[in-house]
Design an enzyme around this catalytic site. Sequence first.
Site: not given
Length: 570
Positions: A102, A382, A400, A424, A454, A475
């Site tokens: 991420r 995403t 994403t 986020d 998430s 999301g």
Amino acid sequence: MGGLIATLTTIVTVGCDAPTRQLAPLETGDRGMVVSADPLASEAGVEMLRKGGNAIDAAVATTFAISVVEPFSAGIGGGGFLLAGFPDPAREDYQIQALDFRERAPKAASRDMYLDENGEVIERASLDGHLAAGVPGTVAGLFTVHKYYGQLPWETVVAPAIQLAETGFPVSEYFVRSLERRRDVITANPAARAIFTRDGQMYEPGEILIQADLADTLKTIAADPRSFYTGEIATAIAADMAENGGLITLADLEAYTPIWRNPLCGNFRQFQICAMPPPSSGGVHLLQILNLIEPYDLKSWGRQDPDTLHLLAESMRIAYADRAEYLGDPDFVAVPVRSLVSGGYADIRRSQIDRERATPSDEIPPAARDILNRHIWESPETSHLTVVDGDRNVVSLTFTVNGGFGAGVVAAGTGILLNNEMDDFSVAPGVPNLYGLVGGEANAIAPRKTPLSSMTPAIVTEGDRLIMAAGSPGGSTIITTVLQTVLNVLEFDMTVAEAVSEPRIHHQWLPDRLLVDSTTPPATVEALRRRGHEIVKRDGWGNVNAIVVTPDGQLQGAADPRRDGAAVGF
Ligand code: DON
């Protein structure tokens, strides 16, 4: 051997007044299966299986291909999570690995970076433009997992994406709609405008989109993936950031490393469910909700029975209340993961559920509810893909750029659309993000910290038998979408096609509303309303791509009929 799935879907009538819902086609295969959000990307993955590659090769090729054909949803300018499973017959088990690739906050990011001098949130600062971007992780993640587990040469798995960028592909209706929603920010950025519009004019569905810069960038990555972080691509990204008020520097890119994390696994009935640990909230709350509902025989109640839906909604409410308070990057804050997923804690929380009435969310400590109500769940971007190979190795990967077309900006000369993942984070305590999610201290911005996610790629096993793998965009709704897909198979004995198609509900504590699929029978909706739920009907959300292994060992795959994905068997 299955072919590319036709877009034909079966219409199922679910009640005289409710709109009809679609049932996904069911694809079968024995030697492998790829299910992704785009048929071209699924084909790219299957091509790797045909060449003798494994699930990792296929997943990497599919992920790169999605980056080209679905730039609005995910890409090499973003990041994600991968869960991989390898059967271990000697231990009658599956070895599950979890890779966190991420985005991370740049070094110069700071807690109040999206607030003005009066402490007010600067409208859309965490969503649009260079300042919204976190340091991308997709290329590093794919390279890392391929290095450990891939079988085909690296250039081979990047090749289909290069081809798609170079020769182009017809843009979908969804692509055009998504572009329309982000028209202002995209046309304001010359590099994005040059790629995603025809001199400011929107593309029509079916027109061919060629991404020449992205093709060149992918060729550079094929030759040397490190160039994204230390070479010419990194230099181009850093220069573009410096010119446009962004924070990402060459040092940030050089410092980026994907992180192997211990997957978060728990039991539901006889099954083992594994998903991502923090910095995703997905695994924690998937397991937490499964714990809350485990004692009940939902199957005998029925999937769309008001008792079932009410119990699910109240369990979701509890989980999302905890999410707002406790979840964040575990490298920065202590997340009480074990407590949150423990049976004892579930017992306490379960006793707070009124089986007849919705408990208002403000009976759980509230967080700035007035502003929450201004925010609604936005369109699902995403992308999730699921791959299983002939040896029953499995990959469940969600990645994403966050909102539609990410930050809406392309790093000049690279063709790379940058994410807006910084949104986020909690930009301020109690201030909802794009998905209406609130948070506080645990998810505050800090240099090099990872924003809470998430995303919930999941793998379900029983001993050394793979049962299913699934995931979705959406999301805040991702966790509850994956939860219901898993329950549809494990608890309600649905086929994978039925499981991805079934109407869903969603509750996220705040705002205190129950999102209900518009195909839910009106009588059920009324019954839920009578129990005190404020109902919001939606036309369907999420885009689940799932594979189930039948008891006789066959692979069955299905892509969510709400969108354009495809399951391709091999
Ligand atoms: O990581 C997350 O939770 C979000 N950035 C995912 C974004 C997403 O699913 C977009 N769709 N609504």
